[in-house]
Design an enzyme around this catalytic site. Structure first.
Site, short mmCIF file in Angstrom:
data_model
loop_
_atom_site.label_atom_id
_atom_site.label_comp_id
_atom_site.label_asym_id
_atom_site.label_seq_id
_atom_site.Cartn_x
_atom_site.Cartn_y
_atom_site.Cartn_z
N ASP A 172 0.65 -1.32 -0.13
CA ASP A 172 0.06 -0.01 0.05
C ASP A 172 0.99 1.15 0.01
O ASP A 172 2.10 1.08 0.28
CB ASP A 172 -1.00 0.11 1.15
N GLU A 191 0.26 -1.38 5.46
CA GLU A 191 1.44 -0.95 6.44
C GLU A 191 1.36 0.59 6.78
O GLU A 191 1.48 0.99 7.88
CB GLU A 191 2.77 -0.94 5.74
ZN LIG Z 1 6.88 2.16 3.65
#
Ligand SMILES: [Zn+2]
Length: 365
Positions: free
Chosen positions: A72, A132
């Site tokens: 992401d 993340e």
């Molecule tokens: Zn990163």
């Protein structure tokens, strides 16, 4: 066989902001891997997919090395035309995710395509995670499931090709201070939540000073930092404010318990005796240094740079326990990430591919 630059141009052109499904990036990565050479397992939750793929090896054993990368990105300004239309200018590739962290993913995919992975005697794993950027949700999910166990792991983040062996944790909390609203012409009929919040903030400054006394000289700054980043209170200029919210963030160094700041804040609030409720919203532990330094030493010699530490949180804090030794490493500079104009030097991409190939051949041969 695509070059790392072509792979990265493709990857940046696939938007994968954390608010969207990361499936298109996962599908793209899988298309680059020969299913005859890789055994793949997915760990989905909702629209998000985490992937663990391991080279098929005649000997059944845990992977020797795992290359870990989140899929992401942070959001981008729609007025930035290159965000998902990547361009190369003056030796740099521009676009959202180019350095954080699709650049590393492109290097991983290029490196494994240039190696006969079927001939590796010890298994190699690629781990792709979701979410993340909004709290390492995918990595925490994989850690809970114990989805992988590997001797060594390299977690991709833009470190300018320097191995990172430890990192600060990340914690976040909110303090809600309550008062009593009243017409500002009659302040004694109310109780100002903002005055109380000001007292709370003065105490938070004292907590920050106390945290700074416990040193870890491997870090810059060498202690747990604390920041009051947001304050929101009151409803109008002529109303005694009934509520004030304070957002406080701290970044614990390894060796300092992430909960210590929370305990100190709670103690100060109790001592002040104001009507304040403190809620911890996030508590990511520090990335503790590994007991061995074999991987760090190998990458140090290949990158010709000494290992370092970082003040930002990474997935390493959550995945370290599934390995014997974990480092964070990747092309690009975190300073350009999370803003318009994010870029990665093309030369660092090619150096990164060469380095990853040597690491794979050295550890998994
Ligand atoms: Zn990163």
């Amino acid at each position: 066989m695509k070059s790392e630059v072509d792979l990265l141009l493709d990857l940046v052109a696939i938007p994968s902001v954390s608010s969207m499904s990361n499936r298109p990036v996962i599908d793209y990565a899988l298309r680059q891997l020969d299913p005859k050479a890789w055994a793949t397992k997915v760990y989905p939750y909702g629209e998000k997919i985490n992937l663990v793929t391991v080279t098929r090896s005649p000997v059944k054993r845990a992977p020797e090395l795992a290359l870990v990368c989140h899929t992401d990105t942070v959001p981008f300004d729609p007025a930035w035309p290159e965000a998902v239309n990547p361009r190369i200018r003056a030796g740099k590739l521009y676009g959202r995710g180019s350095c954080d962290v699709k650049g590393f993913l492109a290097c991983v995919l290029a490196a494994v395509s240039q190696i006969d992975v079927g001939r590796l005697s010890k298994p190699l794993a690629i781990v792709l995670t979701a979410d993340e950027e909004i709290g390492c949700i995918g990595a925490k999910f994989l850690a809970r499931k114990k989805a992988i166990r590997a001797r060594y792991a390299i977690i991709g983040e833009p470190t300018g090709l320097r191995p990172v062996r430890a990192g600060k944790g990340y914690a976040l909390g909110e303090i809600v201070v309550r008062g009593k609203e009243a017409h500002s012409a009659f302040p004694s009929r109310g109780h100002s939540a903002i005055y109380d919040a000001a007292r709370v903030i003065a105490r938070l400054e004292q907590v920050a000073k106390k945290l700074a006394t416990r040193k870890n000289k491997d870090f810059d700054p060498p202690y747990t930092t604390l920041n009051v980043g947001l304050i929101r209170g009151g409803t109008a200029k002529n109303i005694v404010p009934g509520e004030c919210r304070i957002t406080v963030e701290w970044r614990p160094v390894p060796g300092d318990d992430a909960t210590r700041a929370a305990v100190l804040i709670q103690e100060e609030l109790a001592r002040l005796g104001v009507d304040a409720r403190f809620q911890v919203q996030r508590m990511d532990p520090p990335f503790d240094p590994s007991p061995t330094e074999e991987l760090a030493t190998l990458v140090e010699s290949l990158s010709r740079s000494s290992s370092t530490t970082v003040a930002f949180g990474t997935e390493a804090a959550h995945l370290r326990s599934l390995t014997t030794e974990t480092i964070v490493f990747g092309p690009g500079n975190m300073e350009t990430a999370h803003k318009s104009g994010e870029c990665v030097p093309v030369r660092e991409l090619s150096r990164s591919v060469a380095l990853l190939k040597t690491v794979i051949k050295t550890l998994c041969a």
